[in-house]
Design a protein around this motif. Structure first.
Motif, PDB file in Angstrom:
ATOM      1  N   ARG A  98       0.838  -1.200   0.000  1.00 24.10           N
ATOM      2  CA  ARG A  98       0.000   0.000   0.000  1.00 24.10           C
ATOM      3  C   ARG A  98       0.874   1.253   0.000  1.00 24.10           C
ATOM      4  N   ARG A  99       1.441   1.512  -1.141  1.00 21.64           N
ATOM      5  CA  ARG A  99       2.217   2.726  -1.335  1.00 21.64           C
ATOM      6  C   ARG A  99       2.226   3.059  -2.820  1.00 21.64           C
ATOM      7  N   SER A 100       2.748   4.224  -3.153  1.00 26.21           N
ATOM      8  CA  SER A 100       2.844   4.632  -4.547  1.00 26.21           C
ATOM      9  C   SER A 100       4.229   5.225  -4.789  1.00 26.21           C
ATOM     10  N   PHE A 101       4.510   5.529  -6.049  1.00 28.06           N
ATOM     11  CA  PHE A 101       5.806   6.061  -6.431  1.00 28.06           C
ATOM     12  C   PHE A 101       5.636   7.368  -7.198  1.00 28.06           C
ATOM     13  N   VAL A 102       6.688   8.159  -7.181  1.00 28.66           N
ATOM     14  CA  VAL A 102       6.780   9.370  -7.981  1.00 28.66           C
ATOM     15  C   VAL A 102       8.023   9.248  -8.845  1.00 28.66           C
ATOM     16  N   VAL A 103       7.893   9.605 -10.115  1.00 25.98           N
ATOM     17  CA  VAL A 103       9.041   9.532 -11.021  1.00 25.98           C
ATOM     18  C   VAL A 103       9.912  10.773 -10.824  1.00 25.98           C
ATOM     19  N   ARG A 104      11.197  10.542 -10.643  1.00 26.54           N
ATOM     20  CA  ARG A 104      12.175  11.634 -10.633  1.00 26.54           C
ATOM     21  C   ARG A 104      13.453  11.140 -11.293  1.00 26.54           C
ATOM     22  N   GLY A 342       4.089  -1.709  -5.143  1.00 27.23           N
ATOM     23  CA  GLY A 342       3.291  -0.533  -4.858  1.00 27.23           C
ATOM     24  C   GLY A 342       2.043  -0.601  -5.716  1.00 27.23           C
ATOM     25  N   PHE A 343       1.224   0.416  -5.638  1.00 25.57           N
ATOM     26  CA  PHE A 343      -0.020   0.434  -6.410  1.00 25.57           C
ATOM     27  C   PHE A 343       0.123   1.200  -7.714  1.00 25.57           C
ATOM     28  N   VAL A 363      -1.987  -5.463  -8.744  1.00 21.93           N
ATOM     29  CA  VAL A 363      -1.465  -5.366  -7.388  1.00 21.93           C
ATOM     30  C   VAL A 363      -2.465  -4.629  -6.504  1.00 21.93           C
ATOM     31  N   LYS A 364      -3.097  -3.606  -7.049  1.00 21.57           N
ATOM     32  CA  LYS A 364      -3.983  -2.742  -6.265  1.00 21.57           C
ATOM     33  C   LYS A 364      -5.231  -3.478  -5.791  1.00 21.57           C
ATOM     34  N   PHE A 365      -5.870  -4.233  -6.674  1.00 19.96           N
ATOM     35  CA  PHE A 365      -7.089  -4.952  -6.319  1.00 19.96           C
ATOM     36  C   PHE A 365      -6.948  -6.425  -6.676  1.00 19.96           C
ATOM     37  N   PRO A 366      -7.587  -7.319  -5.915  1.00 19.28           N
ATOM     38  CA  PRO A 366      -7.523  -8.746  -6.233  1.00 19.28           C
ATOM     39  C   PRO A 366      -8.305  -9.086  -7.492  1.00 19.28           C
ATOM     40  N   SER A 367      -7.938 -10.205  -8.105  1.00 16.94           N
ATOM     41  CA  SER A 367      -8.676 -10.803  -9.229  1.00 16.94           C
ATOM     42  C   SER A 367      -8.709  -9.920 -10.471  1.00 16.94           C
TER      43      SER A 367
END
Length: 489
Positions: A98-104, A342-343, A363-367
């Motif tokens: 349960r996290r996200s990323f930022v592009v740099r 991550g999501f 990854v974020k939601f099942p199925s």
């Protein structure tokens, strides 16, 4: 009086997206037991109901063409799901990653834990992140010392102006713009903070420092976030078979004969003395109505109302829109070198990439994908990159694949790709939006029986559209009949 109340009230709803469906369903819910029945007719120009909510199963993958989730913090959609009997089909995001990323700099950097759109709620993750330079961090920390602003009630401020004032240019470019862009696909220099995120203005007014406000709030809610970073993913919900579960359930509740698909409305006439409406289709049909609910984009509503109230139509037409597209790509999991821990990620405009953001859907939601497979969903276009929307499907997929190659190391081709386009779909809440809404509401009050709803007015998400449609239904019944007997729901 007896003769008047013996006839049904006729309501015409134009537009079969989430807002129109919610309005039609709410009319049905509230009229039960009323002495004067409501006859509802929903007219939809396309061949399907649901608007931008579109879910498709393909080879074991579940593809969302429009929104893939809704938030529980705004309760209207979740409450509606429960009343529809599909509350048991609501699902949460996966507990892992349960996290996200930022592009740099061409790399995915984890969003600092506790970072909430514009500012950090926890100091150590903020201090150690490599999304910002030390100069940028120092400038953001000045928020702890800066005085609060005391704007007048009429004052409006752009999101860019607010973030720049409190946290500096780097905070705007590196996090605020891409995160808010992922929600509104907007230009932060023009986006009204008061119309979109007033809670940050309230934090400044009450606490002076936003960082202090967020830290205090985080302490109050400690333990309830499961480590979620900026987007607070524990609040995001969907359905076991995708978002179309909601719109399909709404459509199934509507009585037979109350919906007309492939019926494009050409105009409306208001009989001012009688306080009634005549809705004409492009095919030449005409429908008499006590009330009309335009659950349409503002520019489409403007077209229908130009002959009724030119001033109102001009105000509606002045609400700008951006066009967006979603690109779903299915892969073998082994063809994606990145751990997908991550999501998804958001992309600052400064990175000059094709995608605004990308969700790791499987990854974020099942199925959402079969075992050993992965589903990615990229967002393209928006207010800052309208030229990307003009690409052909093949060109768009190719541009997104180049981003995925550079950012995730994906060299292999997808098992398949699917592009869904939504022209002029995202209303832009520019500075002055609330003042424009006030002028629109004033004109609408002079046209008895007219009601507007949709994502152009008070919110862009699914819960906002549900709330707006249901509020329109409640106003229609209050206006055309005896006081409502609402249930506790």
């Amino acid at each position: 009086m007896e003769e008047k109340t013996s006839h049904p009230r006729r309501v015409v709803i134009v537009g079969g997206g989430v807002s129109g469906l919610a309005a039609a369903h709410r009319l049905l819910e509230l009229q039960a037991g009323e002495p004067r029945p409501v006859e509802t007719l929903l007219l939809e120009a396309s061949g399907r109901l649901g608007g931008t909510v579109r879910t498709e199963r393909r080879g074991g993958f579940l593809l969302e063409g429009g929104p893939d989730s809704f938030i529980s913090e705004k309760p209207a959609a979740l409450e509606l799901a429960r009343r529809l009997g599909i509350g048991g089909r609501v699902i949460e995001t996966n507990a892992e990653h349960r996290r996200s990323f930022v592009v740099r700099g061409g790399r995915l950097r984890p969003t600092p834990e506790g970072f909430q759109l514009l500012a950090p709620a926890r100091l150590w993750p903020f201090v150690t992140t490599d999304i910002f330079t030390w100069r940028g961090k120092a400038r953001m920390a000045l928020d702890l010392l800066l005085p609060r602003r005391s704007p007048s009630e009429e004052d409006d401020e752009s999101l860019a102006g607010f973030v720049r004032r409190r946290f500096g240019q780097e905070a705007l470019e590196r996090v605020a713009q891409p995160m808010v862009g992922g929600i509104y696909t907007a230009d932060p220099e023009r986006l009204s903070l008061r119309a979109t995120m007033p809670r940050f203005l309230e934090m400044e007014r009450e606490h002076r420092s936003l960082i202090l406000a967020l830290m205090r709030n985080a302490r109050r809610q400690a333990g309830g976030r499961n480590g979620a970073s900026g987007a607070r993913y524990g609040l995001f919900l969907s359905f076991d078979e995708g978002m179309q579960v909601l719109t399909d359930a709404l459509a199934a509740r509507l009585p037979a004969g109350s919906v007309r698909l492939r019926t494009r409305v050409g105009g409306a006439v208001y009989e001012r003395e009688a306080g009634r409406w005549l809705v004409r289709t492009e095919a030449g049909e005409a429908f008499d109505a006590d009330a009309v609910c335009l659950a349409l984009p503002a520019y489409a509503a403007a077209r229908l109302l130009r002959g009724v109230d030119a001033t109102l139509a001009a105000e509606l037409e002045a609400i700008p829109y951006a066009s967006t597209a979603t690109v779903n790509l299915a892969y073998r999991r082994e063809d994606i070198p990145h751990p997908l821990d991550g999501f998804g990620f958001v992309v600052p405009f400064a990175e000059r990439r094709a995608a605004l953001a990308c969700t790791f859907s499987s990854v974020k939601f099942p199925s959402r994908a079969p075992a050993g497979r992965a589903l990615l969903r990229a967002f393209v276009g928006g207010a800052l990159q309208p030229e990307m929307f003009e690409l052909s499907d093949d060109e768009m997929v190719g541009a997104v694949r180049r981003d995925l190659r550079d950012l995730l190391g994906v060299a292999a081709g997808p098992l398949f790709s699917h592009v869904e386009r939504w022209p002029r779909s995202m209303a832009q809440y520019h500075v002055g939006h609330l003042r424009r809404l006030a002028r629109i509401e004033e004109r609408v009050r002079g046209l008895r029986g007219l009601h507007l709803c949709g994502n152009a007015y008070t919110g862009a998400g699914v819960p906002d559209c549900v709330r707006g449609g249901e509020a329109a239904a409640e106003s229609i019944l209050e206006e055309t009949g005896p006081p409502l007997q609402r249930s506790s729901q």
